[in-house]
Write an enzyme that holds these catalytic residues in place. Structure first.
Site, PDB file in Angstrom:
ATOM      1  N   ARG A 148      27.329  17.179  97.088  1.00  0.00           N
ATOM      2  CA  ARG A 148      27.398  16.440  95.689  1.00  0.00           C
ATOM      3  C   ARG A 148      26.483  16.885  94.785  1.00  0.00           C
ATOM      4  O   ARG A 148      25.731  17.452  95.250  1.00  0.00           O
ATOM      5  CB  ARG A 148      27.251  14.862  96.183  1.00  0.00           C
ATOM      6  N   LYS A 153      20.540  12.890  96.979  1.00  0.00           N
ATOM      7  CA  LYS A 153      19.763  12.504  98.256  1.00  0.00           C
ATOM      8  C   LYS A 153      18.385  12.374  97.898  1.00  0.00           C
ATOM      9  O   LYS A 153      17.829  13.138  96.602  1.00  0.00           O
ATOM     10  CB  LYS A 153      20.170  13.680  99.215  1.00  0.00           C
ATOM     11  N   TYR A 168      19.073   8.572  95.490  1.00  0.00           N
ATOM     12  CA  TYR A 168      18.908   7.704  96.880  1.00  0.00           C
ATOM     13  C   TYR A 168      17.435   8.058  97.314  1.00  0.00           C
ATOM     14  O   TYR A 168      17.094   9.233  97.492  1.00  0.00           O
ATOM     15  CB  TYR A 168      19.846   8.049  97.698  1.00  0.00           C
ATOM     16  N   HIS A 224      16.106   5.740 100.387  1.00  0.00           N
ATOM     17  CA  HIS A 224      15.913   5.167 101.699  1.00  0.00           C
ATOM     18  C   HIS A 224      14.585   5.272 102.295  1.00  0.00           C
ATOM     19  O   HIS A 224      14.320   5.850 103.437  1.00  0.00           O
ATOM     20  CB  HIS A 224      17.112   5.959 102.571  1.00  0.00           C
ATOM     21  N   GLU A 240      19.531   2.882  95.987  1.00  0.00           N
ATOM     22  CA  GLU A 240      20.190   2.004  97.254  1.00  0.00           C
ATOM     23  C   GLU A 240      19.576   0.445  96.900  1.00  0.00           C
ATOM     24  O   GLU A 240      20.056  -0.408  97.685  1.00  0.00           O
ATOM     25  CB  GLU A 240      19.914   2.307  98.690  1.00  0.00           C
ATOM     26  N   ASP A 259      21.150   5.991 107.678  1.00  0.00           N
ATOM     27  CA  ASP A 259      20.284   6.233 106.316  1.00  0.00           C
ATOM     28  C   ASP A 259      19.144   5.105 106.408  1.00  0.00           C
ATOM     29  O   ASP A 259      18.133   5.210 105.729  1.00  0.00           O
ATOM     30  CB  ASP A 259      20.967   6.538 105.190  1.00  0.00           C
TER      31      ASP A 259
HETATM   32  N1  LIG Z   1      25.336   7.327 106.479  1.00  0.00           N
HETATM   33  C1  LIG Z   1      25.943   7.413 105.286  1.00  0.00           C
HETATM   34  O1  LIG Z   1      26.353   8.624 104.619  1.00  0.00           O
HETATM   35  C2  LIG Z   1      25.837   6.258 104.440  1.00  0.00           C
HETATM   36  C3  LIG Z   1      26.739   6.215 103.088  1.00  0.00           C
HETATM   37  C4  LIG Z   1      27.020   5.039 102.439  1.00  0.00           C
HETATM   38  C5  LIG Z   1      26.189   3.861 102.920  1.00  0.00           C
HETATM   39  N2  LIG Z   1      25.479   3.955 104.129  1.00  0.00           N
HETATM   40  C6  LIG Z   1      24.789   2.800 104.635  1.00  0.00           C
HETATM   41  O2  LIG Z   1      25.586   1.776 105.477  1.00  0.00           O
HETATM   42  C7  LIG Z   1      24.880   0.496 105.616  1.00  0.00           C
HETATM   43  C8  LIG Z   1      25.640  -0.569 105.126  1.00  0.00           C
HETATM   44  O3  LIG Z   1      26.159  -0.459 103.596  1.00  0.00           O
HETATM   45  P1  LIG Z   1      26.701  -1.551 102.812  1.00  0.00           P
HETATM   46  O4  LIG Z   1      27.004  -1.012 101.747  1.00  0.00           O
HETATM   47  O5  LIG Z   1      28.198  -1.832 103.716  1.00  0.00           O
HETATM   48  O6  LIG Z   1      25.918  -2.883 102.693  1.00  0.00           O
HETATM   49  P2  LIG Z   1      26.378  -4.146 102.650  1.00  0.00           P
HETATM   50  O7  LIG Z   1      25.208  -5.043 102.241  1.00  0.00           O
HETATM   51  O8  LIG Z   1      27.552  -4.107 101.562  1.00  0.00           O
HETATM   52  O9  LIG Z   1      26.928  -4.776 104.003  1.00  0.00           O
HETATM   53  C9  LIG Z   1      26.023  -5.192 105.049  1.00  0.00           C
HETATM   54  C10 LIG Z   1      26.524  -6.195 105.896  1.00  0.00           C
HETATM   55  O10 LIG Z   1      25.782  -6.194 107.090  1.00  0.00           O
HETATM   56  C11 LIG Z   1      25.697  -7.688 107.344  1.00  0.00           C
HETATM   57  N3  LIG Z   1      24.746  -8.032 108.441  1.00  0.00           N
HETATM   58  C12 LIG Z   1      23.422  -8.295 108.316  1.00  0.00           C
HETATM   59  N4  LIG Z   1      22.823  -8.418 109.485  1.00  0.00           N
HETATM   60  C13 LIG Z   1      23.875  -8.353 110.475  1.00  0.00           C
HETATM   61  C14 LIG Z   1      23.921  -8.573 111.680  1.00  0.00           C
HETATM   62  N5  LIG Z   1      22.703  -8.740 112.512  1.00  0.00           N
HETATM   63  N6  LIG Z   1      25.041  -8.515 112.231  1.00  0.00           N
HETATM   64  C15 LIG Z   1      26.333  -8.261 111.697  1.00  0.00           C
HETATM   65  N7  LIG Z   1      26.176  -8.004 110.162  1.00  0.00           N
HETATM   66  C16 LIG Z   1      25.066  -8.128 109.670  1.00  0.00           C
HETATM   67  C17 LIG Z   1      25.337  -8.373 106.105  1.00  0.00           C
HETATM   68  O11 LIG Z   1      25.813  -9.888 105.957  1.00  0.00           O
HETATM   69  C18 LIG Z   1      26.263  -7.675 105.123  1.00  0.00           C
HETATM   70  O12 LIG Z   1      27.606  -8.025 105.115  1.00  0.00           O
HETATM   71  C19 LIG Z   1      23.711   0.926 104.489  1.00  0.00           C
HETATM   72  O13 LIG Z   1      22.324   1.133 105.500  1.00  0.00           O
HETATM   73  C20 LIG Z   1      23.793   1.951 103.798  1.00  0.00           C
HETATM   74  O14 LIG Z   1      22.652   2.699 103.292  1.00  0.00           O
HETATM   75  C21 LIG Z   1      25.338   5.174 104.707  1.00  0.00           C
END
Ligand SMILES: NC(=O)c1ccc[n+]([C@@H]2O[C@H](COP(=O)([O-])OP(=O)(O)OC[C@H]3O[C@@H](n4cnc5c(N)ncnc54)[C@H](O)[C@@H]3O)[C@@H](O)[C@H]2O)c1
Length: 372
Positions: free
Chosen positions: A15, A75, A94, A96, A118, A269
């Site tokens: 990206r 990143k 980002y 993190h 983020e 992340d």
């Molecule tokens: N690896 C990657 O390339 C990549 C890419 C995008 C996002 N992410 C990551 O994915 C993760 C989720 O992002 P998102 O945008 O969906 O966040 P979000 O805030 O939209 O959703 C997170 C959800 O987790 C729920 N939650 C909190 N504690 C919980 C528990 N104990 N049990 C079940 N659910 C629980 C919350 O209620 C919420 O609905 C983040 O860490 C984000 O940084 C990673």
């Protein structure tokens, strides 16, 4: 303002922080834009497109960092970039931080201003995380399905089944942006999906919008344990904004699962929500613990770089223009969303969860006070 966009250097990160359309918008607002030669190629964007949009192409990353008051990236800065960061430079990307103490210390030492995509928060929405969560969520269902093939180390299940043979079961922890997109994709593939969340309102929403092959469940240890026992794919998608992800799936849980099942920790992340997760790269995306395939790529959207670059810029440009037009302090005074994105400011931590993660509360400053 002088705005710079270096090429990304993370493994297989294709990206780029600024598209030609965004470069044009910055230029039309009176800013000077520098991009690194070839920086857009991974997203199928040529240097010529940037030049046509009014940007200047510089040969190397050090030139871009040195020329710019504001850096727009994708990143977090990596070790090779730490020495390029300049005092008072605004870095909009980002970070993190809560998952990376070394990066936190490097940003404090260099006295940059870190505006972290983020944690920019508009009401309940994380507008700069959302587009990448859409990509990663959809992709997580595809990756889980891919590794279920026997030839990829999995149980040998075709996710949607065939006539007379049941489809795979997908369990999703967290029903936010990632979880919802994962659920829609997994459901569309014809799998049976269970999605767990602690937010009752979110469960209500999911109940209303999801197709019949998706069940919402309250996330507690009993429901989690029951669900994973029959899961073929578990997707980790929980988030507590700015904080380390809670370890919901522990090592002892792996023994309860069926060998050859796949777990995809999208939350890696933020440190990961599975105890046995550690970050992997697109070149070596998986490893196996207790017969369970772990996929823990920290920059999943990098694989679908062009889609992701344009989706990211659609979201970052609005706030990027506010920062460039007004300067970080005035922009944060006027926008609560940006104030929440301020993670470090000229040597101090300005996001409490990050200070707490590393026992650095003595170096915490209220973001409102630093931009006053
Ligand atoms: N690896 C990657 O390339 C990549 C890419 C995008 C996002 N992410 C990551 O994915 C993760 C989720 O992002 P998102 O945008 O969906 O966040 P979000 O805030 O939209 O959703 C997170 C959800 O987790 C729920 N939650 C909190 N504690 C919980 C528990 N104990 N049990 C079940 N659910 C629980 C919350 O209620 C919420 O609905 C983040 O860490 C984000 O940084 C990673």
């Amino acid at each position: 303002m002088k705005i710079g966009c270096p090429a990304e250097i993370k493994n297989n990160e294709n990206r780029v922080g600024i598209t030609p359309n965004a470069a044009l918008a910055y230029a039309q607002a009176g800013h000077e834009v520098f991009v690194q030669k070839g920086g857009g190629l991974g997203s199928a964007i040529t240097d010529d497109e940037y030049v046509k949009a009014g940007a200047k192409v510089l040969a190397t990353a050090p030139e871009v960092w040195a020329a710019s008051d504001m850096i727009v990236k994708v990143k977090e800065p990596l070790a090779a970039e730490y020495k390029l960061m300049k005092e008072n430079q605004l870095v909009y990307t980002y970070f993190h931080f809560a998952a990376d103490e070394e990066l936190t210390k490097a940003c404090l030492a260099s006295k940059i201003v870190a505006m972290a995509y983020e944690t920019v928060q508009d009401g309940n929405i994380l507008p700069l995380l959302k587009p990448m969560s859409e990509v990663a969520g959809r992709m997580s269902a595809l990756m889980g399905s891919f590794y279920l093939a026997k030839t990829h180390g999995g149980r040998g299940l075709l996710p949607m089944g065939v006539s007379g043979v049941a489809p795979a079961e997908v369990v999703i922890l967290g029903g936010g942006s990632v979880g919802t997109n994962a659920a829609f994709t997994a459901a569309g593939l014809g799998t049976r999906v269970t999605i767990l969340d602690v937010n009752i309102n979110r469960l209500e929403y999911l109940h209303d919008v999801m197709p019949a092959n998706v069940t919402g469940l309250y996330s507690d240890p009993v429901n989690l344990e029951t669900s994973i026992k029959t899961a073929d794919i578990v997707i980790g998608a929980v988030l507590i904004p700015g904080a380390k992800a809670p370890k919901l799936l522990r090592k002892e849980h792996l023994k309860m699962m069926r060998p050859g099942s796949v777990i995809v920790d999208v939350a890696i992340d933020q440190g990961g929500c599975f105890e046995t997760s550690h970050p992997t790269t697109h070149s070596e995306p998986t490893y196996v613990v207790d017969d369970i395939i772990h996929y823990c790529v920290a920059n999943m959207p990098g694989a679908y770089a062009r889609t992701s670059t344009f989706a990211l810029n659609n979201a970052t440009l609005k706030y990027g223009l506010m920062l460039a037009n007004k300067g970080v302090e005035a922009a944060c005074r006027e926008s609560e969303a940006l104030l929440l994105g301020l993670n470090t400011y000229k040597g101090a931590i300005t996001f409490k969860a990050v200070a707490e993660a590393f026992g650095m509360l003595n170096n915490y400053k209220d973001p409102r006070a630093v931009v006053a």
